[in-house]
Design a protein around this motif. Sequence first.
Motif, PDB file in Angstrom:
ATOM      1  N   LYS A  39       0.823  -1.214   0.000  1.00 50.57           N
ATOM      2  CA  LYS A  39       0.000   0.000   0.000  1.00 50.57           C
ATOM      3  C   LYS A  39       0.855   1.262   0.000  1.00 50.57           C
ATOM      4  O   LYS A  39       0.353   2.348  -0.297  1.00 50.57           O
ATOM      5  CB  LYS A  39      -0.954   0.008   1.185  1.00 50.57           C
ATOM      6  CG  LYS A  39      -0.322   0.160   2.535  1.00 50.57           C
ATOM      7  CD  LYS A  39      -1.336   0.047   3.666  1.00 50.57           C
ATOM      8  CE  LYS A  39      -2.341   1.168   3.670  1.00 50.57           C
ATOM      9  NZ  LYS A  39      -3.252   1.106   4.836  1.00 50.57           N
ATOM     10  N   LEU A  40       2.145   1.131   0.339  1.00 52.63           N
ATOM     11  CA  LEU A  40       3.044   2.281   0.297  1.00 52.63           C
ATOM     12  C   LEU A  40       3.681   2.385  -1.085  1.00 52.63           C
ATOM     13  O   LEU A  40       4.159   1.399  -1.634  1.00 52.63           O
ATOM     14  CB  LEU A  40       4.159   2.137   1.342  1.00 52.63           C
ATOM     15  CG  LEU A  40       3.747   2.158   2.817  1.00 52.63           C
ATOM     16  CD1 LEU A  40       4.977   1.971   3.699  1.00 52.63           C
ATOM     17  CD2 LEU A  40       3.032   3.443   3.168  1.00 52.63           C
ATOM     18  N   SER A  41       3.694   3.573  -1.631  1.00 56.04           N
ATOM     19  CA  SER A  41       4.354   3.816  -2.908  1.00 56.04           C
ATOM     20  C   SER A  41       5.865   3.769  -2.712  1.00 56.04           C
ATOM     21  O   SER A  41       6.420   4.558  -1.947  1.00 56.04           O
ATOM     22  CB  SER A  41       3.951   5.184  -3.453  1.00 56.04           C
ATOM     23  OG  SER A  41       4.833   5.597  -4.486  1.00 56.04           O
ATOM     24  N   ARG A  42       6.536   2.843  -3.400  1.00 55.87           N
ATOM     25  CA  ARG A  42       7.987   2.718  -3.241  1.00 55.87           C
ATOM     26  C   ARG A  42       8.694   4.003  -3.644  1.00 55.87           C
ATOM     27  O   ARG A  42       9.630   4.450  -2.978  1.00 55.87           O
ATOM     28  CB  ARG A  42       8.521   1.559  -4.084  1.00 55.87           C
ATOM     29  CG  ARG A  42       8.194   0.202  -3.521  1.00 55.87           C
ATOM     30  CD  ARG A  42       9.076  -0.871  -4.109  1.00 55.87           C
ATOM     31  NE  ARG A  42       8.682  -2.181  -3.620  1.00 55.87           N
ATOM     32  CZ  ARG A  42       9.446  -3.255  -3.678  1.00 55.87           C
ATOM     33  NH1 ARG A  42      10.643  -3.166  -4.198  1.00 55.87           N
ATOM     34  NH2 ARG A  42       9.016  -4.417  -3.228  1.00 55.87           N
ATOM     35  N   GLU A  43       8.251   4.591  -4.751  1.00 61.42           N
ATOM     36  CA  GLU A  43       8.895   5.811  -5.242  1.00 61.42           C
ATOM     37  C   GLU A  43       8.761   6.943  -4.227  1.00 61.42           C
ATOM     38  O   GLU A  43       9.745   7.626  -3.900  1.00 61.42           O
ATOM     39  CB  GLU A  43       8.280   6.237  -6.577  1.00 61.42           C
ATOM     40  CG  GLU A  43       8.949   7.447  -7.194  1.00 61.42           C
ATOM     41  CD  GLU A  43       8.363   7.811  -8.548  1.00 61.42           C
ATOM     42  OE1 GLU A  43       8.648   8.919  -9.028  1.00 61.42           O
ATOM     43  OE2 GLU A  43       7.614   6.988  -9.112  1.00 61.42           O
ATOM     44  N   LYS A  44       7.558   7.124  -3.693  1.00 57.78           N
ATOM     45  CA  LYS A  44       7.340   8.206  -2.731  1.00 57.78           C
ATOM     46  C   LYS A  44       8.083   7.939  -1.420  1.00 57.78           C
ATOM     47  O   LYS A  44       8.651   8.858  -0.812  1.00 57.78           O
ATOM     48  CB  LYS A  44       5.844   8.372  -2.457  1.00 57.78           C
ATOM     49  CG  LYS A  44       5.074   8.988  -3.619  1.00 57.78           C
ATOM     50  CD  LYS A  44       3.607   9.180  -3.268  1.00 57.78           C
ATOM     51  CE  LYS A  44       2.852   9.817  -4.422  1.00 57.78           C
ATOM     52  NZ  LYS A  44       1.404   9.984  -4.112  1.00 57.78           N
ATOM     53  N   MET A  45       8.091   6.682  -0.985  1.00 57.69           N
ATOM     54  CA  MET A  45       8.773   6.373   0.266  1.00 57.69           C
ATOM     55  C   MET A  45      10.288   6.504   0.117  1.00 57.69           C
ATOM     56  O   MET A  45      10.971   6.932   1.058  1.00 57.69           O
ATOM     57  CB  MET A  45       8.409   4.968   0.747  1.00 57.69           C
ATOM     58  CG  MET A  45       7.007   4.846   1.338  1.00 57.69           C
ATOM     59  SD  MET A  45       6.625   6.090   2.619  1.00 57.69           S
ATOM     60  CE  MET A  45       7.943   5.813   3.810  1.00 57.69           C
ATOM     61  N   TRP A  46      10.818   6.153  -1.057  1.00 64.57           N
ATOM     62  CA  TRP A  46      12.258   6.329  -1.265  1.00 64.57           C
ATOM     63  C   TRP A  46      12.617   7.815  -1.232  1.00 64.57           C
ATOM     64  O   TRP A  46      13.627   8.206  -0.632  1.00 64.57           O
ATOM     65  CB  TRP A  46      12.700   5.700  -2.577  1.00 64.57           C
ATOM     66  CG  TRP A  46      14.166   5.857  -2.848  1.00 64.57           C
ATOM     67  CD1 TRP A  46      14.747   6.564  -3.844  1.00 64.57           C
ATOM     68  CD2 TRP A  46      15.241   5.290  -2.080  1.00 64.57           C
ATOM     69  NE1 TRP A  46      16.112   6.494  -3.759  1.00 64.57           N
ATOM     70  CE2 TRP A  46      16.449   5.709  -2.685  1.00 64.57           C
ATOM     71  CE3 TRP A  46      15.294   4.475  -0.953  1.00 64.57           C
ATOM     72  CZ2 TRP A  46      17.695   5.336  -2.195  1.00 64.57           C
ATOM     73  CZ3 TRP A  46      16.548   4.112  -0.450  1.00 64.57           C
ATOM     74  CH2 TRP A  46      17.724   4.547  -1.074  1.00 64.57           C
ATOM     75  N   GLU A  47      11.790   8.633  -1.862  1.00 64.39           N
ATOM     76  CA  GLU A  47      12.008  10.080  -1.815  1.00 64.39           C
ATOM     77  C   GLU A  47      11.933  10.572  -0.367  1.00 64.39           C
ATOM     78  O   GLU A  47      12.705  11.446   0.040  1.00 64.39           O
ATOM     79  CB  GLU A  47      10.960  10.809  -2.661  1.00 64.39           C
ATOM     80  CG  GLU A  47      11.125  10.632  -4.155  1.00 64.39           C
ATOM     81  CD  GLU A  47      10.023  11.318  -4.937  1.00 64.39           C
ATOM     82  OE1 GLU A  47       9.140  11.945  -4.314  1.00 64.39           O
ATOM     83  OE2 GLU A  47      10.036  11.225  -6.181  1.00 64.39           O
ATOM     84  N   GLU A  48      11.005   9.998   0.394  1.00 67.07           N
ATOM     85  CA  GLU A  48      10.814  10.444   1.765  1.00 67.07           C
ATOM     86  C   GLU A  48      12.002  10.074   2.650  1.00 67.07           C
ATOM     87  O   GLU A  48      12.516  10.918   3.387  1.00 67.07           O
ATOM     88  CB  GLU A  48       9.522   9.844   2.333  1.00 67.07           C
ATOM     89  CG  GLU A  48       9.146  10.386   3.698  1.00 67.07           C
ATOM     90  CD  GLU A  48       7.709  10.066   4.082  1.00 67.07           C
ATOM     91  OE1 GLU A  48       7.475   9.870   5.290  1.00 67.07           O
ATOM     92  OE2 GLU A  48       6.837  10.011   3.201  1.00 67.07           O
ATOM     93  N   VAL A  49      12.446   8.820   2.597  1.00 71.26           N
ATOM     94  CA  VAL A  49      13.524   8.404   3.497  1.00 71.26           C
ATOM     95  C   VAL A  49      14.856   9.052   3.113  1.00 71.26           C
ATOM     96  O   VAL A  49      15.636   9.438   3.991  1.00 71.26           O
ATOM     97  CB  VAL A  49      13.658   6.862   3.565  1.00 71.26           C
ATOM     98  CG1 VAL A  49      12.420   6.242   4.161  1.00 71.26           C
ATOM     99  CG2 VAL A  49      13.977   6.254   2.221  1.00 71.26           C
ATOM    100  N   THR A  50      15.123   9.190   1.822  1.00 76.51           N
ATOM    101  CA  THR A  50      16.359   9.867   1.424  1.00 76.51           C
ATOM    102  C   THR A  50      16.267  11.357   1.737  1.00 76.51           C
ATOM    103  O   THR A  50      17.272  11.982   2.107  1.00 76.51           O
ATOM    104  CB  THR A  50      16.658   9.657  -0.069  1.00 76.51           C
ATOM    105  OG1 THR A  50      15.528  10.070  -0.866  1.00 76.51           O
ATOM    106  CG2 THR A  50      16.975   8.202  -0.360  1.00 76.51           C
ATOM    107  N   GLY A  51      15.070  11.913   1.608  1.00 81.97           N
ATOM    108  CA  GLY A  51      14.882  13.327   1.947  1.00 81.97           C
ATOM    109  C   GLY A  51      15.136  13.587   3.419  1.00 81.97           C
ATOM    110  O   GLY A  51      15.738  14.607   3.790  1.00 81.97           O
ATOM    111  N   ILE A  52      14.680  12.672   4.279  1.00 81.34           N
ATOM    112  CA  ILE A  52      14.930  12.815   5.712  1.00 81.34           C
ATOM    113  C   ILE A  52      16.427  12.808   5.983  1.00 81.34           C
ATOM    114  O   ILE A  52      16.949  13.630   6.750  1.00 81.34           O
ATOM    115  CB  ILE A  52      14.237  11.687   6.493  1.00 81.34           C
ATOM    116  CG1 ILE A  52      12.716  11.861   6.460  1.00 81.34           C
ATOM    117  CG2 ILE A  52      14.721  11.646   7.944  1.00 81.34           C
ATOM    118  CD1 ILE A  52      11.943  10.673   6.996  1.00 81.34           C
TER     119      ILE A  52
END
Length: 303
Positions: free
Chosen positions: A232-245
């Motif tokens: 249910k989590l978008s891999r692309e969005k979550m990758w952007e999120e964790v690298t952004g953090i």
Amino acid sequence: MEQRKWKGAGKMKIGVIGAGAIGLLYGGWLGKLHEVTLFPNTKAQAVELNEKGITVKDGASSFRTFVKADDTFSSLSSQDLVIVAVKQYDLPAVTTVLKNEDGGVPVLFLQNGMGHLVLLEELPQKTILVGTVEHGASRLDGTTVKHNGHGKTNIAVYRGKWDESVHLHTDAFPFTVQPDYELMLLRKCFANAVINPLTAVLKAKNGELVKNPHYARVFRAVFEELAALFPKLSREKMWEEVTGICKNTCENESSMLKDVKKGARTEIDAILGYMLETAARQNSQVPLASALYEMVKGMEDKG
């Protein structure tokens, strides 16, 4: 008892359970607008807070907020909102207190992970909120906190109703209401599970996970392993999120790394433990995550 109602812009009586880094940070900022009472776990800290208030060091500047402090919980039922700012492993003691309190006072829980949701089912409060914290903070002493990084507080309704016009914050310390508590908590738990154990094991600041090419390969591998558990989590969005953090907090140390350095108990069970439980339910193999979990637990035992 009926749930409390307030005017959106009015001053509130806000209780904060826990006087660690997050409790002091929220007490300091919210005390600018509201009447704040902190509930620390020692009488000595309560005395100190009543005398000195809370000092928030924010970059080159600082400010002091005078608050009340009560280590007996006697004034808990007179609050308009209670914020629980203890680590997840300290929640059982807090929920024992809350079970005997006024069910009309809304409670906001600010814990990492998702393991605490099962405890909330047992509480009598009509309105329960859960939140995720994007701020960075370090407690310097019993009355002083360093605000390491600004973000926002995401909150969502777990049970009951919440008037979104209730004015908790200033522009410098914002609160944002989210529509889906489960997705909100899962996104934060996932990011913490990918970042925190690695930084704790490697003794690395957040930014090193993306700057160091060797660390970055392991970082990506852990991400992919855990992302497969949550379609249910978008891999692309979550990758952007964790690298952004990692990039936005590049000079920060994760709370798990700080705990390991202090020889304190970590939140590994609440964060990565939840991921391992999910993998077990799905009969999925997560060898990297499992290894990280055992390493952090081993450092806890050593401490």
